[in-house]
Design an enzyme around this catalytic site. Structure first.
Site, PDB file in Angstrom:
ATOM      1  N   ARG A 124       0.808  -1.231   0.000  1.00  0.00           N
ATOM      2  CA  ARG A 124       0.000   0.000   0.000  1.00  0.00           C
ATOM      3  C   ARG A 124       0.840   1.279   0.000  1.00  0.00           C
ATOM      4  NH1 ARG A 124      -2.557  -4.007   2.571  1.00  0.00           N
ATOM      5  NH2 ARG A 124      -4.751  -4.294   2.007  1.00  0.00           N
ATOM      6  N   HIS A 149      -0.906  -2.462  -4.553  1.00  0.00           N
ATOM      7  CA  HIS A 149      -0.338  -3.309  -5.602  1.00  0.00           C
ATOM      8  C   HIS A 149      -0.325  -2.642  -6.982  1.00  0.00           C
ATOM      9  CE1 HIS A 149      -0.013  -6.297  -2.599  1.00  0.00           C
ATOM     10  NE2 HIS A 149      -1.168  -6.915  -2.741  1.00  0.00           N
ATOM     11  N   HIS A 223       2.816 -12.726  -5.903  1.00  0.00           N
ATOM     12  CA  HIS A 223       1.675 -12.865  -5.001  1.00  0.00           C
ATOM     13  C   HIS A 223       1.054 -14.263  -5.071  1.00  0.00           C
ATOM     14  CE1 HIS A 223      -1.731 -11.539  -2.615  1.00  0.00           C
ATOM     15  NE2 HIS A 223      -1.240 -10.311  -2.568  1.00  0.00           N
ATOM     16  N   ASP A 295      -1.724  -9.763   8.350  1.00  0.00           N
ATOM     17  CA  ASP A 295      -1.559  -9.136   7.036  1.00  0.00           C
ATOM     18  C   ASP A 295      -0.526  -8.035   7.252  1.00  0.00           C
ATOM     19  OD1 ASP A 295      -1.820  -8.307   4.457  1.00  0.00           O
ATOM     20  OD2 ASP A 295      -3.903  -7.671   4.607  1.00  0.00           O
ATOM     21  N   GLU A 361       5.192 -12.418   0.736  1.00  0.00           N
ATOM     22  CA  GLU A 361       5.604 -11.515  -0.339  1.00  0.00           C
ATOM     23  C   GLU A 361       6.877 -10.789   0.066  1.00  0.00           C
ATOM     24  OE1 GLU A 361       1.855  -9.142  -1.014  1.00  0.00           O
ATOM     25  OE2 GLU A 361       1.125 -10.772   0.218  1.00  0.00           O
TER      26      GLU A 361
HETATM   27  C1  BGC Z   1      -2.363  -7.589   1.079  1.00  0.00           C
HETATM   28  C2  BGC Z   1      -3.755  -7.888   1.567  1.00  0.00           C
HETATM   29  C3  BGC Z   1      -4.666  -8.013   0.387  1.00  0.00           C
HETATM   30  C4  BGC Z   1      -4.133  -9.104  -0.491  1.00  0.00           C
HETATM   31  C5  BGC Z   1      -4.961  -9.338  -1.723  1.00  0.00           C
HETATM   32  C6  BGC Z   1      -1.934  -8.714   0.193  1.00  0.00           C
HETATM   33  O1  BGC Z   1      -0.667  -8.467  -0.298  1.00  0.00           O
HETATM   34  O2  BGC Z   1      -1.467  -7.411   2.124  1.00  0.00           O
HETATM   35  O3  BGC Z   1      -4.212  -6.862   2.420  1.00  0.00           O
HETATM   36  O4  BGC Z   1      -5.977  -8.307   0.793  1.00  0.00           O
HETATM   37  O5  BGC Z   1      -2.825  -8.783  -0.884  1.00  0.00           O
HETATM   38  O6  BGC Z   1      -5.310  -8.164  -2.302  1.00  0.00           O
END
Ligand code: BGC
Length: 396
Positions: A124, A149, A223, A295, A361
């Protein structure tokens, strides 16, 4: 503190080669033909291309399959998506350990980044805004008030040029994408190259590189949602996880780091000794409420390194499959699949529910462009962004 910097041990007692020899022998002894003799024996197989579908604008999407060292990888030109990742269990039985879809339509319409390459900025950026060299840039807000992302059409939704290669390192694919100046609000044309290599040991190695025409920020990652028992087999809470990180970046309710690097000691974020993913997920720690579970970005003790260093290991007790991750990056986002809610039907036709997959990640920290104390994600013309992550598979 030295005791906080315990190295993460290699996961596997049985080497991949021993297992492969045993598997091939076992099949022969049982009078069964191996499904694809060459790759069951672990030898490299030239990447093969087949059509996977067509986008609304007529662009054809390919699926490439490659195998080496007993690992099989299926990769889409769309998003560089790992559509399947097959590895054997302790008895040599293969399963696809990555969550995904069977068809292109689902990836385009609904994917929560299953298996995808993420860019230009993994994770983010607060309010989708950052300043660089006195100019402010606005990115699309695709995650509440923030940008996630790379914006609504990030690298996960682009068609990459894919070229197969065979080298001393193994077999692989080179994926290329040029992101135009201003695409998704980011300055500079970014020329991106990602190499996926399957080594003779069955490791999946990712080498990222990028150059820019103007100062910009970059944070590339992958991802894949893993489930080492096989996608669609249920939740991952019994997987044992170890991460060499003594600190993490606490977040606010919008999952934006507060800027603090907090100790993991006596929190659910302490994976310095192996524990199951589910062990502390229902703890009443405030941070777990924000992300409906974990997360969070863990601050890797090793920091930024020139060569990839092992930072995490995972073991799935029922299959015996193990995975370790080595990286050059300073951070690791551990996402426990909290937002999977039964609305996706996966590759093998089973519904994915909360916790049915996890992501690890490798990255620079979230919102680094707005956090002067975090390692910088700025890339300038003349410099090359580089990042490497290696996933090694084995059995216990
Ligand atoms: C994020 C999550 C998100 C997910 C899918 C992850 O990398 O940290 O918050 O929901 O990606 O979008």
């Amino acid at each position: 503190m030295t005791q906080d910097r315990a190295p993460v041990a290699a996961p596997s007692a049985t080497s991949r080669r021993t297992l492969l020899a045993a598997t091939a022998g076992g099949l022969a002894a049982a009078g069964l033909a191996a499904p694809a003799a060459a790759d069951t024996a672990g030898r490299p197989r030239k990447p093969v291309r087949e059509p996977f579908g067509t986008l609304a604008d007529g662009t054809r999407v390919d699926r490439w399959t490659l195998s080496n060292g007993g690992t099989r990888l299926g990769v889409l030109s769309y998003g560089g998506i790992v559509q399947s990742l097959e590895v054997p269990d302790r008895h040599g039985r293969y399963a696809n350990v990555s969550l995904g879809f069977g068809g292109l339509g689902d990836y385009v319409a609904l994917s929560p980044y299953f298996g995808a390459l993420i860019g230009r900025y993994g994770n983010r950026i607060a309010a989708g805004r950052f300043a660089l060299d006195g100019r402010t840039y606005q990115l699309p807000l695709n995650d509440g008030d923030h940008s996630l992302h790379g914006g609504d059409k990030g690298f996960d939704k682009r068609v990459w040029d894919v070229e197969p290669f065979t080298s001393a390192a193994g077999v692989g694919l080179t994926l290329r994408y040029v992101s135009g100046d201003g695409e998704m609000g980011y300055p500079g044309a970014l020329t991106t190259r990602v190499d996926y290599t399957l080594t003779a040991e069955g490791d999946w190695r990712i080498d990222y590189a990028a150059t820019t025409s103007a100062p910009t920020v970059v944070n590339l990652t992958s991802h894949v949602y893993f489930n080492l028992a096989g996608e669609g087999s249920g939740d991952v809470y019994g997987h044992e996880l170890r991460i060499a990180a003594s600190r993490y970046t606490p977040v606010d309710a919008g999952l934006i780091p507060t800027g603090e690097l907090a100790p993991v000691a006596r929190t659910p974020f302490d994976f310095r000794r192996a524990k199951t993913i589910g062990a502390d997920l229902r703890d009443d720690h405030e941070q777990l409420l924000y992300g409906k579970g974990i997360d969070h970005n863990l601050v890797l003790d090793k920091g930024i390194t020139r060569a990839p260093e092992r930072v995490a290991t995972v073991r799935e007790p029922s299959s015996g499959r193990t995975m370790s991750i080595a990286t050059t990056e300073p951070g690791l986002q551990f996402y426990s699949g909290n937002f999977l809610d039964g609305s996706f039907t996966g590759t093998s036709g089973r519904v994915y529910r909360q916790g049915d997959g996890f992501c690890l990640e490798t990255q620079h920290f979230p919102d680094s462009p707005n956090q002067p104390s975090f390692p910088s994600t700025v890339l300038r013309p003349g410099d090359t962004y580089r990042s490497t992550t290696v996933h090694s598979f084995g059995t216990d």
